[in-house]
Design an enzyme around this catalytic site. Structure first.
Site, PDB file in Angstrom:
ATOM      1  N   TYR A  18      19.327  -1.448   6.824  1.00 31.67           N
ATOM      2  CA  TYR A  18      17.871  -1.343   6.960  1.00 31.67           C
ATOM      3  C   TYR A  18      17.482  -0.555   8.207  1.00 31.67           C
ATOM      4  O   TYR A  18      18.100  -0.693   9.266  1.00 31.67           O
ATOM      5  CB  TYR A  18      17.256  -2.752   7.034  1.00 31.67           C
ATOM      6  CG  TYR A  18      15.748  -2.730   7.234  1.00 31.67           C
ATOM      7  CD1 TYR A  18      14.892  -2.636   6.147  1.00 31.67           C
ATOM      8  CD2 TYR A  18      15.190  -2.784   8.511  1.00 31.67           C
ATOM      9  CE1 TYR A  18      13.511  -2.610   6.327  1.00 31.67           C
ATOM     10  CE2 TYR A  18      13.810  -2.747   8.701  1.00 31.67           C
ATOM     11  CZ  TYR A  18      12.977  -2.655   7.601  1.00 31.67           C
ATOM     12  OH  TYR A  18      11.625  -2.620   7.775  1.00 31.67           O
ATOM     13  N   SER A  27     -25.003  18.826 -13.165  1.00 28.04           N
ATOM     14  CA  SER A  27     -25.026  19.587 -11.921  1.00 28.04           C
ATOM     15  C   SER A  27     -26.372  19.347 -11.247  1.00 28.04           C
ATOM     16  O   SER A  27     -27.388  19.196 -11.919  1.00 28.04           O
ATOM     17  CB  SER A  27     -24.857  21.074 -12.234  1.00 28.04           C
ATOM     18  OG  SER A  27     -25.431  21.853 -11.205  1.00 28.04           O
ATOM     19  N   SER A  44       2.082  -3.781   9.579  1.00 27.50           N
ATOM     20  CA  SER A  44       2.015  -3.374   8.170  1.00 27.50           C
ATOM     21  C   SER A  44       1.155  -4.324   7.334  1.00 27.50           C
ATOM     22  O   SER A  44       0.987  -4.111   6.133  1.00 27.50           O
ATOM     23  CB  SER A  44       3.422  -3.306   7.564  1.00 27.50           C
ATOM     24  OG  SER A  44       4.076  -4.555   7.676  1.00 27.50           O
ATOM     25  N   GLU A  56     -10.980  16.831 -14.516  1.00 26.18           N
ATOM     26  CA  GLU A  56     -10.545  17.611 -13.347  1.00 26.18           C
ATOM     27  C   GLU A  56      -9.850  16.720 -12.320  1.00 26.18           C
ATOM     28  O   GLU A  56      -8.828  17.095 -11.740  1.00 26.18           O
ATOM     29  CB  GLU A  56     -11.752  18.298 -12.701  1.00 26.18           C
ATOM     30  CG  GLU A  56     -12.383  19.357 -13.582  1.00 26.18           C
ATOM     31  CD  GLU A  56     -13.754  19.771 -13.049  1.00 26.18           C
ATOM     32  OE1 GLU A  56     -13.793  20.687 -12.224  1.00 26.18           O
ATOM     33  OE2 GLU A  56     -14.754  19.156 -13.458  1.00 26.18           O
TER      34      GLU A  56
HETATM   35  N1  ARG Z   1       7.585  -5.211   7.398  1.00 33.17           N
HETATM   36  C1  ARG Z   1       8.968  -4.871   7.274  1.00 33.17           C
HETATM   37  C2  ARG Z   1       9.120  -3.818   6.152  1.00 33.17           C
HETATM   38  O1  ARG Z   1       8.258  -3.679   5.384  1.00 33.17           O
HETATM   39  C3  ARG Z   1       9.777  -6.051   6.952  1.00 33.17           C
HETATM   40  C4  ARG Z   1      11.199  -5.931   7.321  1.00 33.17           C
HETATM   41  C5  ARG Z   1      11.347  -5.933   8.795  1.00 33.17           C
HETATM   42  N2  ARG Z   1      12.712  -6.039   9.179  1.00 33.17           N
HETATM   43  C6  ARG Z   1      13.095  -5.865  10.432  1.00 33.17           C
HETATM   44  N3  ARG Z   1      14.360  -5.945  10.659  1.00 33.17           N
HETATM   45  N4  ARG Z   1      12.267  -5.565  11.395  1.00 33.17           N
HETATM   46  O2  ARG Z   1      10.127  -3.135   6.073  1.00 33.17           O
END
Ligand code: ARG
Length: 461
Positions: free
Chosen positions: A321, A281, A27, A294
């Site tokens: 999470y 144009s 990421s 637009e």
């Molecule tokens: N790059 C991860 C995100 O944006 C960070 C958190 C990752 N946590 C984990 N338990 N792998 O969510």
């Protein structure tokens, strides 16, 4: 170390990730935008760990110095973000250990990337809200200036996009000032709810270390720490609320953009965009295209899509999470960038455009737009029930239509043939100026009301 496994969690791994694994997992390409927030929260966390005696003051000094050095490296473009370290958190931490050695390993005490990313992201969204609020305010002041300038400029008001009643251009612009005030209110409201600090929730359950979460929250400008560790690491309401407020704002901008597209057509001819906001144009030399309007109209699609995307990511996710939540950032970044651009373009167009008052006025008088004024006159002067007045006026409109003239152009005798009680006095209400001047009810379109509304709006700021 001979294994290819991550230095961060490599303890029980021998092999490195496959190329595809790395590609789907990484990421850093987008979450590097969180660098300033990530470093700020690491500094607050580190200071707290030292204050609480959890890490040594000397280690804390080294960590803080290293983090400042990294911030400088990033801001001067010297920092090398690496896919191998996956995200912003691990890129910073890995660099920290290169810079200061073993002490770097103490920073992550009582912290997880789960509470870390939630904190970074909240800080980022909070800054984005503040930037957007500034831009909304700037755009609002452009509209207020133009509304005051055009408090008396008459234009047709529409329902069903059919000429309905004359209104003032200033009043029309003030409608958008109302929308922007609600937009700002939604962002401010979201900001208040957002402002609780997740840091210290650790992975999901809290931690056994004696943290001072209130200190960290205060250092980072939060009102208080979050109250439930499971919620703290899995909550993305703040991002969704940001996108929802943004989507509504984008919809408002698309409506004004659409009006600009209509008003700039030769058929309407109400306004002319400056050269700075028009395009030509490549084949038709006469064209002046309102591309920025637009595109502002189109961009609402993206922002609405961003809101949808995050709602769908979050839907059905079990606590706490899940990696799905890494996909929360791109929609938010895209929406913030898009809204910033659209607000700038709309403010630019609105402050530069010129208004063709004659065209507006002529259009305002067409389509028997003062028919309601005639009906109101019958009620007020002849004490006629409104329904009957509506009927009488309808017959007069039909007559004018047959004679291809405006209501004010019909001879008095014709009016009296339909309703004998009508006197010459009626012509006083049939012009578009008289019509708008009479609309003095609170919130109505009269020039005096527009001036008052501008003043109230300026004072409300
Ligand atoms: N790059 C991860 C995100 O944006 C960070 C958190 C990752 N946590 C984990 N338990 N792998 O969510």
């Amino acid at each position: 170390m001979t294994s290819k496994a991550s230095t961060i969690w490599g303890g029980r791994f021998e092999g490195g990730p496959s190329a595809v694994m790395e590609k789907i997992n990484v990421s850093i390409g987008f979450d590097q935008r969180l660098y300033a927030q990530d470093i700020a929260q690491s500094k607050a966390h580190c200071a707290m760990l030292a204050r609480q005696g959890i890490i040594a003051a000397s280690d804390a000094q080294a960590i803080l110095g290293g983090l400042d050095a990294i911030l400088k490296e990033i801001e001067s473009g010297r920092f090398e973000f690496k896919n191998a370290y996956e995200d912003i958190h691990m890129n910073v931490e890995t660099r920290l250990s290169e810079l200061i050695g073993d002490a770097a390993g103490r920073l992550h005490t009582a912290r997880s990337r789960n509470d870390q990313v939630a904190t970074d992201f909240k800080l980022w969204v909070r800054d984005a809200i503040d930037r957007l609020l500034g831009q909304i305010e700037a755009f609002r002041s452009v509209l207020l200036t133009r509304a005051l300038e055009h408090a008396e400029t008459v234009m047709p008001g529409f329902t069903h996009l059919q000429t309905a009643q004359p209104v003032t251009f200033g009043h029309h612009l003030m409608a958008y000032v109302e929308m922007l005030a609600r937009d700002a209110g939604r962002f401010q409201d979201a900001r208040k709810r957002l402002n609780e600090c997740p840091l210290g929730s650790a992975a999901l359950a809290g931690t056994s270390f004696a943290l001072d979460r209130h200190f960290v929250a205060q250092q980072l400008g939060f009102d208080r720490p979050t109250a439930n560790s499971l919620d703290a690491v899995s909550d993305r309401d703040f991002a969704i609320e940001f996108l929802a407020a943004g989507a509504i704002l984008a919809v408002h901008m698309s409506r004004l953009a659409e009006e600009l597209v209509l008003w700039t057509t030769p058929q309407f001819g109400f306004v002319r965009l400056s050269d700075a906001f028009s395009t030509g144009s490549s084949i038709m030399p006469q064209k002046r295209n309102p591309d920025a309007a637009e595109l502002s109209r189109a961009k609402a699609g993206r922002v609405i899509g961003d809101l949808n995307a995050l709602l769908i990511v979050m839907k059905g996710l079990p606590l706490a999470y899940s990696k799905d939540m890494q996909d929360d950032k791109e929609p938010v970044f895209e929406a913030a960038d898009t809204l910033e651009l659209v607000l700038a373009a709309m403010a630019g167009m609105m402050s530069d455009l010129t208004v063709n008052k004659e065209r507006m006025k002529a259009a305002a008088g067409s389509g028997f737009s003062t028919a309601t004024d005639l009906a109101d006159w019958l009620v007020q002067k002849l004490n006629m029930p409104f329904r009957q007045a509506h009927h009488v006026t309808g017959r007069i409109v039909k007559l004018a239509e047959e004679k291809s003239c405006g209501l004010e152009e019909l001879p008095l005798a014709d009016l009296q043939a339909v309703e004998p009680g009508i006197t010459g006095d009626v012509f006083g209400v049939l012009t578009v100026e008289k019509s708008v001047n009479s609309r003095t009810s609170f919130g109505g379109t009269a020039p005096a009301n527009v001036r008052q509304a501008v003043e109230t709006a300026r004072r409300a700021k």
